[in-house]
Design a protein around this motif. Structure first.
Motif, mmCIF file in Angstrom:
data_model
loop_
_atom_site.group_PDB
_atom_site.id
_atom_site.type_symbol
_atom_site.label_atom_id
_atom_site.label_comp_id
_atom_site.label_asym_id
_atom_site.label_seq_id
_atom_site.Cartn_x
_atom_site.Cartn_y
_atom_site.Cartn_z
ATOM 1 N N ARG B 29 0.830 -1.213 0.000
ATOM 2 C CA ARG B 29 0.000 0.000 0.000
ATOM 3 C C ARG B 29 0.857 1.252 0.000
ATOM 4 N N ASN B 30 2.019 1.137 0.593
ATOM 5 C CA ASN B 30 2.891 2.306 0.662
ATOM 6 C C ASN B 30 3.864 2.400 -0.508
ATOM 7 N N ALA B 31 3.736 1.454 -1.413
ATOM 8 C CA ALA B 31 4.684 1.436 -2.530
ATOM 9 C C ALA B 31 4.605 2.725 -3.318
ATOM 10 N N SER B 40 9.215 -1.469 1.522
ATOM 11 C CA SER B 40 8.703 -0.124 1.386
ATOM 12 C C SER B 40 7.903 0.232 2.616
ATOM 13 N N GLY B 41 7.740 1.520 2.804
ATOM 14 C CA GLY B 41 6.866 1.955 3.869
ATOM 15 C C GLY B 41 7.562 2.073 5.207
ATOM 16 N N GLU B 42 8.879 1.898 5.215
ATOM 17 C CA GLU B 42 9.570 2.021 6.487
ATOM 18 C C GLU B 42 9.775 3.470 6.865
ATOM 19 N N PHE B 43 9.773 4.348 5.884
ATOM 20 C CA PHE B 43 9.960 5.761 6.155
ATOM 21 C C PHE B 43 8.710 6.516 5.736
ATOM 22 N N ARG B 44 7.987 6.956 6.694
ATOM 23 C CA ARG B 44 6.768 7.671 6.371
ATOM 24 C C ARG B 44 6.724 8.934 7.206
ATOM 25 N N GLY B 45 6.116 9.962 6.655
ATOM 26 C CA GLY B 45 5.946 11.202 7.406
ATOM 27 C C GLY B 45 7.202 12.051 7.364
#
Lengths: 214, 232
Positions: B29-31, B40-45
């Motif tokens: 979903r964060n791809a 993916s998605g380990e770094f958000r915000g």
């Protein structure tokens, strides 16, 4: 143990460092590549030049993951012998699916596509995988005192990758050599040859204990 | 129970757990973009970092990029093949071709040399008991040349030659016996158990060589086998 592949640990390490640093840098320097949660409510979205994954696509991916997840995980594991890497490959395979949104003729085509992507991603990762040699399957079989299984796994694990992938698809997934040829983008004659050589190599390793069905 | 069944039972231990499925879907979903890699998605915000820190990160990123370039281009034995991004709206078949990893099967030693980009020295199979064995000539993308011998009884031998001096055998097992022998002035490492060796590794300074015979041979046979290459 023979591997048909060499590795580049330095490239792997540098690549991972670069990957993480660039992600941190992207988070620091702007919103341009900000990841966008699927569930972002209307009006909260930020400007992004990244294609949005629709709920339908994500739902389809989740469905495929439920159906083929364990099979793809095993297939990737058969290449990489490491659960973390196999999980990465499974995730990357599903990401490729949502990114490309391929059109399939039928369920068999769908499965073959996923296996082929997983195979290619796995093979590209093998090279720099040498030092990450935690083999959870080997450990689990040892913990369960299943030497009868662990020595078979150990024997298959020693095969060169071009034989191992064919052995796995033929014996575990039950694919025909023609189907394997499609998945691996090889000639069927090559697949048959690899299957025969894989068996020969297993006979070499297992000696009288060899009794794979042929 | 056949080995097929045992292999199936062993592999059945590898399962996707619910937690794993949830992690993967979060990543999916964060791809972002086409260049998905790792989790993916380990770094958000947003992360608030000072200007100096940004400069350090920038410098580190450039250094890592330089290291990456050096690693990819300058190290013998590297077989990292860049993946081609799949077409965003491609057909299923075309998008399956997004990654490339190829080994070329060659007809003979001449074609193998051509593909490898240098003259591949072929050992004399008679010297190590593989007279009349079926030979497969394989060229790898980074210049590694491999000859695989399969004898009538199914036993195999693998010979490899590649640019550089790094061990190209791909055999990382630990052996009880490791010996050095001298063959035509070249130091050759023999590995095996007891007086039976299964692997020979050597280099001439420009190329690395290895010969693996899983069934094992005594030192005398290895001396002849290696000599059939180093004597050329």
């Amino acid at each position: 143990m023979y591997r048909t592949e060499l590795y580049c640990e330095q490239g792997y390490v540098a690549g991972r460092i670069l990957f993480y640093l660039l992600q941190v840098f992207a988070a620091v320097t702007g919103k341009k590549n900000q990841e966008r949660p699927l569930s972002a409510a209307a009006g909260q979205s930020e400007k992004s030049d990244v294609a949005h994954i629709t709920p339908e696509t994500a739902e389809k991916a989740e469905q495929l993951l439920g159906i083929y997840g364990s099979q793809l995980l095993r297939f990737s594991y058969s290449y990489l012998h490491n659960m973390a890497d196999a999980e990465d490959i499974l995730q990357e395979t599903m990401i490729r699916f949502v990114q490309t949104q391929p059109v399939f003729e039928n369920a068999a085509h769908e499965k073959a596509w996923l296996f082929r992507v997983a195979a290619n991603l796995s093979k590209n990762r093998i090279d720099y995988n040498r030092l990450r040699d935690t083999d959870e399957l080997e450990e689990e079989l040892a913990a369960k005192d299943r030497q009868d299984l662990s020595y078979v796994w150990e024997a298959v694990r020693q095969l060169p990758v071009r034989y191992r992938e064919v052995i796995h698809l033929f014996y575990y997934e039950g694919y025909s050599t023609a189907e394997i040829a499609q998945i691996l983008a090889e000639k069927e004659a090559t697949v048959r040859s690899h299957l025969n050589r894989g068996r020969s190599r297993l006979k070499d390793i297992l000696k009288e204990a060899y009794d794979f069905e042929e | 129970m056949t080995l097929k069944n045992k292999y199936e039972e062993a592999m059945d231990h590898v399962k996707m757990t619910d937690e794993m499925q949830a992690r993967i879907m979060t990543g999916v979903r964060n791809a972002q973009g086409k260049a998905a890699g790792g989790r993916s998605g380990e770094f958000r915000g947003h992360i608030h970092i000072s200007r100096n820190t940004r400069m350090i990160i920038t410098f580190a990123a450039v250094a890592a990029a330089a290291l990456l370039v050096v690693s990819v281009t300058g190290i013998p034995g590297n077989r990292v093949v860049p993946e081609q991004a799949g077409s965003q709206a491609g057909t299923a078949d075309s998008s399956m071709d997004q990654a490339v990893w190829s080994v070329t099967e060659c007809a003979d030693i001449g074609e193998l040399s051509e593909k490898a980009g240098y003259t591949v020295k072929e050992p004399d199979a008679d010297t190590f008991g593989f007279k009349g064995a079926v030979k497969s000539y394989l060229a790898y993308p980074d210049g590694l040349a491999e000859i695989e011998y399969t004898a009538d009884d199914g036993s195999t031998a693998i010979y490899r030659m590649s640019p550089g001096e790094e061990d190209n055998s791909g055999d990382y097992n630990s052996y009880d016996a490791v010996s050095q022998i001298n063959v035509n002035g070249t130091s050759v490492a023999l590995k095996g158990n007891g007086s039976i060796y299964v692997l020979a590794i050597w280099t001439d300074g420009s190329y690395a060589y290895s010969l693996g015979i899983p069934k094992g041979e005594g030192q005398e046979i290895w001396q002849k086998a290696v000599s059939s290459v180093t004597g050329k």
